[in-house]
Structures are given as C-alpha cells and as structure tokens.
Design an enzyme around this catalytic site. Structure first.
Site, PDB file in Angstrom:
ATOM      1  N   GLU A 125     -24.997 -10.756  28.716  1.00 22.27           N
ATOM      2  CA  GLU A 125     -24.285  -9.600  27.997  1.00 22.27           C
ATOM      3  C   GLU A 125     -24.891  -8.333  28.927  1.00 22.27           C
ATOM      4  O   GLU A 125     -25.895  -8.254  29.204  1.00 22.27           O
ATOM      5  CB  GLU A 125     -24.748  -9.561  26.844  1.00 22.27           C
TER       6      GLU A 125
ATOM      7  N   CYS B 261      -9.099 -10.756  22.942  1.00 17.59           N
ATOM      8  CA  CYS B 261      -8.622  -9.872  21.961  1.00 17.59           C
ATOM      9  C   CYS B 261      -7.232  -9.243  22.491  1.00 17.59           C
ATOM     10  O   CYS B 261      -6.733  -8.034  22.130  1.00 17.59           O
ATOM     11  CB  CYS B 261      -9.459  -8.653  21.520  1.00 17.59           C
TER      12      CYS B 261
ATOM     13  N   CYS C 164       0.167   5.542   7.238  1.00 22.73           N
ATOM     14  CA  CYS C 164      -1.212   5.200   7.624  1.00 22.73           C
ATOM     15  C   CYS C 164      -1.236   4.213   8.991  1.00 22.73           C
ATOM     16  O   CYS C 164      -0.813   3.192   9.137  1.00 22.73           O
ATOM     17  CB  CYS C 164      -2.167   4.595   6.754  1.00 22.73           C
TER      18      CYS C 164
ATOM     19  N   CYS D 263       0.942  -1.295  -0.010  1.00 21.56           N
ATOM     20  CA  CYS D 263       0.089  -0.019   0.138  1.00 21.56           C
ATOM     21  C   CYS D 263       0.873   1.344   0.070  1.00 21.56           C
ATOM     22  O   CYS D 263       1.807   1.317   0.953  1.00 21.56           O
ATOM     23  CB  CYS D 263      -1.034   0.077   1.199  1.00 21.56           C
TER      24      CYS D 263
ATOM     25  N   GLN E 290     -17.108  -9.144  15.153  1.00 20.17           N
ATOM     26  CA  GLN E 290     -15.488  -9.288  14.670  1.00 20.17           C
ATOM     27  C   GLN E 290     -15.101  -8.811  13.422  1.00 20.17           C
ATOM     28  O   GLN E 290     -15.924  -8.562  12.435  1.00 20.17           O
ATOM     29  CB  GLN E 290     -15.541 -10.786  14.589  1.00 20.17           C
TER      30      GLN E 290
ATOM     31  N   ASP F 135     -15.972 -14.085  26.020  1.00 14.99           N
ATOM     32  CA  ASP F 135     -15.375 -13.315  25.221  1.00 14.99           C
ATOM     33  C   ASP F 135     -15.374 -11.961  25.764  1.00 14.99           C
ATOM     34  O   ASP F 135     -16.032 -11.122  25.187  1.00 14.99           O
ATOM     35  CB  ASP F 135     -16.049 -13.288  23.842  1.00 14.99           C
TER      36      ASP F 135
ATOM     37  N   PHE G 260     -20.308 -12.638  28.289  1.00 11.68           N
ATOM     38  CA  PHE G 260     -20.069 -11.415  27.415  1.00 11.68           C
ATOM     39  C   PHE G 260     -20.388 -11.826  26.151  1.00 11.68           C
ATOM     40  O   PHE G 260     -19.642 -11.726  25.006  1.00 11.68           O
ATOM     41  CB  PHE G 260     -18.640 -11.260  27.455  1.00 11.68           C
TER      42      PHE G 260
END
Length: 400
Positions: free
Chosen positions: A286, A358, A57, A51, A239, A332, A266
């Site tokens: 949740e 994550c 960026c 790129c 996601q 999660d 979650f």
C-alpha cells in the site's frame, strides 16, 4: 397529446434515457416515450423517486428507475467497457445492488447561508449545497447527525464560508471529521467536547488545513475486516457500504480459490488481506504509510502470516519475478487503474487474479493487457453499492 413519441431504449452512462432517435433525455427510463417537445410518458420501468431532493441533489442520479433497470445499467456499464476493448468474459455474475439507507461513509458539504448552515450533498455538477432534510442512501445513524451538525456549525463558518464533513460508521459508533470550520479557544474546545459527549461519538476530528486531528476519541477507533479490528486513521478510505464490501470480498474469494500464498496490491487498510488472508500467507502493499501501519497492527494482533510493505505501486510495481511467488493476486487500485502493475502481471505466471475496480473503463484497459498476456477473464461481478448512483464497481477474476 399523442403518446406515439420516441421510445427510450436504455440508460446512458450519466443516467439520461437514450431514445431510438438518438436523443439523451434527463429522467427518462427504458420503456418511456418522449414527445418532440420533451414531454415524458412513463413506461413500466419508471418509478416515483422516494426522496424529495431528487433530482436536484447530486447524491443520486437514478431514483426514477426500478431496481431491474438499475441492475441492467450496472451490468451494461461493465460489459460495454469490456466490449470496447474486445473482451468477452466467460461468465457474468448476477448484479449486486446495495439496499437503501446502507451508506456507512459519506462526505457532506456545509455552507453558510442567510438562514444558517446548509448541510448535504452538492447539486449535480455544481458547488450549490442541497440542505438535506431527508436521505434514502445514508445509514440512519449518519443522517441523524445532520441536524445536530447544522446547529453546531451555526456560528462556526465565515460569511459565505464552507466546510466539509466526513461521516463514517466504525466499530465504536459514528466517526465525524470536520474541515474548514472555526472552533477557537477554550469555548471552541468545550463546544467540541460537549457535542461529542452528547451524541455519543466514537471520534470527532478537526482539520484546519493540515490534516484531520482527533479532538475527541475516548477509545481507539477501529474498523473490522474478517473479524480483525484495525486502527482507523481519521478520514481513511472505506468501502461505501458494508453490504457492498461483503459482495466484493466474496467475489474476490471465488477468484483466488484455495491459493495458499496471495498478494494484496493497493491493500488499503486490509479489506481483502485480512478478510481473505486467514489461513494463508499474505503479502500486502500500500502506498499510504498510515494505512500500512494500521494494516500491520491488525495483522500482527491477529497473528496472521502477513508481510505488509509501504510501496508506491504506480512508481514501483511488483516485478514479474516477485509476482511469480504467489498463487493468487488481488488488486484494488484507485479509479485510474493499475497500468504499470497490470503490464507486469500480464508477464507473470500467477495462476489467479482477482481485480477489484471502481471504474469499468480503466478496468477494461488493464484487463485487455492481462488477456493479451495469456489470461482469461473467467467472471465479472458487477456491484452497485452506491445506491441510485451512476458509480459502478466490479470484480473481475482471471486465470492463466
């Protein structure tokens, strides 16, 4: 000039090359050599970035690395975090990397410049917006919206004003949410409708500071998990890629085995509860009410054996007696991890846990609590669904 400089051994957490003499060198790959003046002599793992906006960026940090090195980076981020907490998994699955041009959700920024709006990701550690003329991570359907949005926002931003644009691919097409732009009166309303019709949008929402409000939605917008369509609130979390999502789901599936009763904590919109809950009894918790309502609607429409609860698991985690009812737990959590819930899980009798994360650092801390409570970390699956980014995800599966 000599090429007998310091050898780059590995990639550090922020994407810099780490040399044998301890220097962090931007845009260096393992196998490169770095002279004392900073000149980099490329080695076998250095590739030409695809790129034109790299490295300015902030959307990508690793385009100068080949895929083998990126996979090593993703794996090492996970294993190093575990090692720091004195945990060794029984097995490490092959790293899953999502392909280029597969991002189905992204948040872009727009700012009014002297030649009109600039739209793109921001520069690394800066608020400066890179005016995107190409992108190798976005799904082409999302990138195709950049130029039209630039025209739409041409006179909709205050001088020096900024806007945030959330793009997502949903079951009905492209979903667009704009925060911070001015669409006033009948003329603004007509501009929104004309734009949405012309580009065949699934939905266009505006956020004037009070949350996104749909201004165009000819059919209810949904996202599907395991073939079950779920109403998608504007701006809701997804996601990043369908490819990465599938890898996370399959790793979690392997972790829970044939458990007949599962808890999804979650749960969000039901990525795991709906994809893995068919044929099982499911409890899903949740903390965001809108997501719970969407999950409940999808589960009810599919006639799943599911109980969906609005519950803040940070303030009110499932207690040990509640957890003992389930043969498997999937969780999660956000980047901060699940400290309070992992403390209760460590004391539970639940045979199987699939922990989707994550953030390798917070995962490792929670994993240490589970291991101290008698669980074994059977397998970790590292996932790099944010292509060319230092952002790393994983699934850890535990057994008691």
């Amino acid at each position: 000039m000599s090429v007998d400089g310091s050898l780059v051994l590995r990639v550090a957490a922020l994407g810099d090359g780490l040399t044998e003499d301890g220097r962090h060198v931007a845009l260096a790959a393992p196998g490169d050599r770095v002279d004392t003046d900073g000149t980099i002599h490329f080695g076998p793992h250095h590739q030409e970035p695809p790129c034109r906006h790299f490295p300015e960026c902030g959307g990508c940090q690793l385009q100068h690395l080949d895929d083998a090195t990126i996979a090593d980076f993703v794996r090492d981020r996970v294993l190093n975090a575990l090692e720091a907490n004195e945990i060794v998994p029984d097995d490490v699955a092959p790293v899953h990397l999502s392909p280029p041009q597969s991002r189905r959700r992204a948040v872009l920024h727009a700012i009014n410049g002297p030649k009109g709006p600039r739209i793109g990701f921001t520069k690394e550690r800066s608020h400066h917006v890179i005016d995107m003329s190409e992108c190798h991570v976005l799904d082409p359907r999302l990138f195709a919206m950049v130029a039209p949005l630039r025209a739409l926002l041409g006179n909709r931003l205050a001088k020096g004003g900024a806007a945030e644009i959330t793009l997502a691919i949903v079951d009905q097409g492209v979903d667009v949410a704009i925060k911070g732009a001015r669409f006033e009166g009948l003329e603004g309303h007509d501009a929104i409708i004309d734009f949405a019709e012309q580009h065949g949008l699934a939905r266009l929402s505006l956020d004037d500071g009070y949350g996104p409000e749909p201004r165009w939605e000819p059919r209810p917008v949904t996202i599907s998990f395991g073939g079950i369509a779920v109403p998608l609130p504007p701006g809701a979390f997804l996601q990043a890629t369908a490819d990465g999502e599938a890898a996370l789901i399959e790793a979690a599936r392997g972790g829970i085995g044939d458990a007949a009763t599962i808890a999804d904590l979650f749960a969000g919109l039901g990525t795991f509860a709906l994809s893995l809950g068919q044929g099982r009894r499911v409890y899903a918790a949740e903390g965001e009410r809108a997501l719970v309502e969407s999950l409940k609607a999808g589960a009810n429409a599919a006639r799943l054996h599911a109980v969906c609860e609005h519950r803040d698991l940070f303030r009110r985690p499932l207690e040990t007696a509640e957890l003992d009812r389930f043969e498997a737990v999937i969780l999660d959590p956000p980047r901060a991890g699940a400290r309070e819930q992992s403390i209760r899980l460590a004391e539970a009798k639940t045979p199987h846990i699939a922990y989707v994360s994550c953030n390798p650092a917070s995962f490792a801390k929670d994993a240490a609590r589970l291991v101290a409570g008698g669980y074994r970390l059977r397998r970790v699956t590292p996932v790099g669904q944010f292509r060319w980014s230092t952002h790393v995800e994983l699934v850890g599966t535990f057994e008691r």
